[in-house]
Write a protein that holds these residues in place. Structure first.
Motif, PDB file in Angstrom:
ATOM      1  N   SER A  38      50.882  62.767 102.920  1.00  0.00           N
ATOM      2  CA  SER A  38      52.315  62.814 103.228  1.00  0.00           C
ATOM      3  C   SER A  38      53.111  61.713 102.527  1.00  0.00           C
ATOM      4  N   ILE A  39      52.438  60.603 102.142  1.00  0.00           N
ATOM      5  CA  ILE A  39      53.156  59.504 101.477  1.00  0.00           C
ATOM      6  C   ILE A  39      52.741  59.329 100.015  1.00  0.00           C
ATOM      7  N   GLN A  40      51.838  60.201  99.554  1.00  0.00           N
ATOM      8  CA  GLN A  40      51.327  60.053  98.189  1.00  0.00           C
ATOM      9  C   GLN A  40      52.437  60.117  97.134  1.00  0.00           C
ATOM     10  N   GLU A  41      53.332  61.094  97.251  1.00  0.00           N
ATOM     11  CA  GLU A  41      54.393  61.231  96.263  1.00  0.00           C
ATOM     12  C   GLU A  41      55.311  60.012  96.258  1.00  0.00           C
ATOM     13  N   THR A  42      55.601  59.475  97.457  1.00  0.00           N
ATOM     14  CA  THR A  42      56.444  58.281  97.557  1.00  0.00           C
ATOM     15  C   THR A  42      55.796  57.098  96.845  1.00  0.00           C
ATOM     16  N   VAL A  43      54.497  56.915  97.076  1.00  0.00           N
ATOM     17  CA  VAL A  43      53.775  55.796  96.463  1.00  0.00           C
ATOM     18  C   VAL A  43      53.730  55.952  94.939  1.00  0.00           C
ATOM     19  N   GLU A  44      53.420  57.157  94.476  1.00  0.00           N
ATOM     20  CA  GLU A  44      53.334  57.386  93.032  1.00  0.00           C
ATOM     21  C   GLU A  44      54.691  57.184  92.352  1.00  0.00           C
ATOM     22  N   THR A  45      55.768  57.620  93.016  1.00  0.00           N
ATOM     23  CA  THR A  45      57.111  57.439  92.459  1.00  0.00           C
ATOM     24  C   THR A  45      57.488  55.961  92.435  1.00  0.00           C
ATOM     25  N   TYR A  46      57.123  55.239  93.480  1.00  0.00           N
ATOM     26  CA  TYR A  46      57.399  53.798  93.554  1.00  0.00           C
ATOM     27  C   TYR A  46      56.647  53.050  92.451  1.00  0.00           C
ATOM     28  N   ARG A  47      55.395  53.421  92.220  1.00  0.00           N
ATOM     29  CA  ARG A  47      54.608  52.780  91.158  1.00  0.00           C
ATOM     30  C   ARG A  47      55.208  53.070  89.781  1.00  0.00           C
ATOM     31  N   PHE A  48      55.677  54.292  89.588  1.00  0.00           N
ATOM     32  CA  PHE A  48      56.350  54.650  88.339  1.00  0.00           C
ATOM     33  C   PHE A  48      57.598  53.791  88.157  1.00  0.00           C
ATOM     34  N   PHE A  49      58.348  53.613  89.249  1.00  0.00           N
ATOM     35  CA  PHE A  49      59.570  52.802  89.206  1.00  0.00           C
ATOM     36  C   PHE A  49      59.242  51.358  88.827  1.00  0.00           C
ATOM     37  N   LYS A  50      58.178  50.821  89.410  1.00  0.00           N
ATOM     38  CA  LYS A  50      57.778  49.432  89.103  1.00  0.00           C
ATOM     39  C   LYS A  50      57.356  49.288  87.644  1.00  0.00           C
ATOM     40  N   ASP A  51      56.618  50.269  87.143  1.00  0.00           N
ATOM     41  CA  ASP A  51      56.175  50.221  85.747  1.00  0.00           C
ATOM     42  C   ASP A  51      57.360  50.227  84.784  1.00  0.00           C
ATOM     43  N   LYS A  52      58.317  51.122  85.039  1.00  0.00           N
ATOM     44  CA  LYS A  52      59.484  51.230  84.170  1.00  0.00           C
ATOM     45  C   LYS A  52      60.376  49.985  84.290  1.00  0.00           C
ATOM     46  N   SER A  53      60.439  49.401  85.493  1.00  0.00           N
ATOM     47  CA  SER A  53      61.212  48.178  85.681  1.00  0.00           C
ATOM     48  C   SER A  53      60.604  47.040  84.872  1.00  0.00           C
ATOM     49  N   SER A  54      59.274  46.987  84.842  1.00  0.00           N
ATOM     50  CA  SER A  54      58.570  45.962  84.073  1.00  0.00           C
ATOM     51  C   SER A  54      58.813  46.144  82.573  1.00  0.00           C
ATOM     52  N   GLU A  55      58.794  47.412  82.123  1.00  0.00           N
ATOM     53  CA  GLU A  55      59.069  47.703  80.714  1.00  0.00           C
ATOM     54  C   GLU A  55      60.484  47.263  80.339  1.00  0.00           C
ATOM     55  N   LEU A  56      61.428  47.518  81.217  1.00  0.00           N
ATOM     56  CA  LEU A  56      62.823  47.142  80.966  1.00  0.00           C
ATOM     57  C   LEU A  56      62.961  45.632  80.852  1.00  0.00           C
ATOM     58  N   LYS A  57      62.323  44.916  81.766  1.00  0.00           N
ATOM     59  CA  LYS A  57      62.392  43.449  81.755  1.00  0.00           C
ATOM     60  C   LYS A  57      61.816  42.885  80.455  1.00  0.00           C
ATOM     61  N   ASP A  58      60.687  43.434  80.009  1.00  0.00           N
ATOM     62  CA  ASP A  58      60.051  42.973  78.771  1.00  0.00           C
ATOM     63  C   ASP A  58      60.962  43.204  77.566  1.00  0.00           C
ATOM     64  N   LEU A  59      61.600  44.373  77.515  1.00  0.00           N
ATOM     65  CA  LEU A  59      62.496  44.684  76.393  1.00  0.00           C
ATOM     66  C   LEU A  59      63.721  43.773  76.377  1.00  0.00           C
ATOM     67  N   GLU A  60      64.262  43.503  77.552  1.00  0.00           N
ATOM     68  CA  GLU A  60      65.441  42.639  77.637  1.00  0.00           C
ATOM     69  C   GLU A  60      65.111  41.212  77.204  1.00  0.00           C
ATOM     70  N   LEU A  61      63.905  40.756  77.532  1.00  0.00           N
ATOM     71  CA  LEU A  61      63.464  39.431  77.100  1.00  0.00           C
ATOM     72  C   LEU A  61      63.233  39.399  75.587  1.00  0.00           C
ATOM     73  N   MET A  62      62.721  40.518  75.071  1.00  0.00           N
ATOM     74  CA  MET A  62      62.398  40.579  73.649  1.00  0.00           C
ATOM     75  C   MET A  62      63.646  40.454  72.770  1.00  0.00           C
ATOM     76  N   ILE A  63      64.703  41.173  73.147  1.00  0.00           N
ATOM     77  CA  ILE A  63      65.887  41.170  72.277  1.00  0.00           C
ATOM     78  C   ILE A  63      66.669  39.857  72.351  1.00  0.00           C
ATOM     79  N   GLU A  64      66.360  39.024  73.367  1.00  0.00           N
ATOM     80  CA  GLU A  64      67.017  37.723  73.452  1.00  0.00           C
ATOM     81  C   GLU A  64      66.645  36.843  72.255  1.00  0.00           C
ATOM     82  N   ASP A  65      65.382  36.999  71.791  1.00  0.00           N
ATOM     83  CA  ASP A  65      64.898  36.165  70.678  1.00  0.00           C
ATOM     84  C   ASP A  65      64.831  36.926  69.356  1.00  0.00           C
ATOM     85  N   GLU A  66      65.163  38.220  69.396  1.00  0.00           N
ATOM     86  CA  GLU A  66      65.054  39.048  68.195  1.00  0.00           C
ATOM     87  C   GLU A  66      66.275  38.835  67.288  1.00  0.00           C
ATOM     88  N   THR A  67      66.026  38.705  65.975  1.00  0.00           N
ATOM     89  CA  THR A  67      67.117  38.524  65.014  1.00  0.00           C
ATOM     90  C   THR A  67      67.322  39.749  64.122  1.00  0.00           C
TER      91      THR A  67
END
Length: 354
Positions: A38-67
């Motif tokens: 009953s909670i599997q879909e919620t957990v899987e969606t939350y994990r997907f959200f965390k993964d994409k949030s981490s990807e976003l944070k990494d990209l935002e940090l990357m372009i700060e130093d990118e020339t």
């Protein structure tokens, strides 16, 4: 919201550890599997959200130093795409966290009766049964007729059937009510459009744990099965009628090949009707505190019109009109059910009691 999601993920992981331990009794394992699912879909969606949030944070940090301008532009495009994905996923998580109907995962027993319009009402009841059966087939669900009384000109004066499968009630619970058809009957020599109706009642199937019905409280009657017009169709008393003595509620079944089979089916139907009565009583107690999205399934409430000359279906509860009757009556019910569910979720998100 995210603290709650983290807690749900933790509970899910604990459940998985218990299930993998191999120390659970069958009953406990069954309960835990159901809770976990009953909670599997919620957990899987939350994990997907965390993964994409981490990807976003990494990209935002990357372009700060990118020339490199080209690299920055590519990264920014990916950032925009990730933000859109996260926004959609966030909305999905809000919906997944909405209070769930405890009956959503259950099978349903559906009763359809021809109402106004005589023979044409019965024929329309048959059309509705066929529509639901085709929709069930498209979803991979199983349909089984429990009781049926055919109309003299076709269709059914009454038909009861069970639809079994995953989350059936969550899809079909909004179908209860009066369905109206406008068309020219085959028997109409002047080509005039007639209006007829059939009633639909959708009930979640009762589970053993929810309702303890004792045979001591049931009167059993047997009789010969009958066909259209009431004529007897066999000489053995295979048909069964069960009456629950405390309330007087009565159900009958004659579709099975034996009295034993019909008795078991009628008992299943009786429990579901008693459970449905319990739900209706609870809704009545809640009264004004509960604002129903689509009514309470009152069979006197007109919920939908099927207009054949205009190939039109109108759901009166949400003001939806589609010029797709030809495909909807062939089982493409998602065209209506999805907007109904979306409206239900929208009102829940707005804080309305539905």
């Amino acid at each position: 919201m995210y603290d709650r999601l983290a807690l749900i993920e933790k509970q899910y992981m604990e459940m998985q550890d218990k299930l993998a331990s191999g120390t659970l009794e069958v009953k406990e394992m069954t309960t835990l599997l159901k809770e976990s699912s009953s909670i599997q879909e919620t957990v899987e969606t939350y994990r997907f959200f965390k993964d994409k949030s981490s990807e976003l944070k990494d990209l935002e940090l990357m372009i700060e130093d990118e020339t490199d301008e080209a690299m920055i532009e590519m990264a920014q495009l990916e950032i925009d795409k990730l933000k859109e994905t996260l926004e959609k996923t966030d909305e999905k998580l809000k919906i997944l966290l909405l209070p769930k109907d405890p009956n959503d995962g259950k099978n349903v027993i559906v009763e359809i009766k021809g109402a106004a319009g005589g023979d044409e009402g019965n024929i329309f009841a048959g059309d509705l049964y066929r529509m639901y059966a085709k929709y069930a087939e498209s979803q991979g669900w199983k349909t089984e007729v429990l009781s049926a009384m055919e109309g003299a000109m076709g269709g059914y004066t009454s038909i009861e059937f069970i639809i079994s499968g995953k989350q059936v009630y969550s899809f079909l619970k909004y179908e209860s009510g009066t369905h109206r058809v406008q068309r020219v009957p085959e028997t109409e020599s002047m080509g005039r459009i007639h209006t007829s109706t059939a009633t639909v009642h959708v009930m979640p199937e009762a589970e053993e744990i929810e309702l303890d019905v004792k045979w001591d409280d049931i009167r059993v009657d047997t009789y010969n099965s009958s066909g259209p017009g009431g004529q007897s169709v066999n000489t053995t008393k295979s048909a069964v009628r069960l009456t629950y003595i405390p309330t007087g509620l009565s159900v009958a079944c004659q579709e099975g090949k034996s009295q034993h089979e019909n008795k078991a089916t009628a008992f299943r139907l009786l429990k579901t009707r008693l459970f449905d009565a319990m739900i209706e009583e609870q809704l009545a107690k809640e009264g004004a505190e509960r604002k129903a999205l689509v009514g309470r399934g009152d069979r006197s409430e007109k919920i939908r019109t099927y207009n054949y000359p205009q190939n039109r279906v109108t759901d009166h509860r949400i003001g939806l009109t589609l010029q797709r009757l030809d495909v909807i009556i062939e089982g493409k019910l998602d065209l209506i059910l999805e907007p109904l569910l979306n409206e239900f979720q929208k009102r829940q998100l707005m804080g309305e009691k539905v």
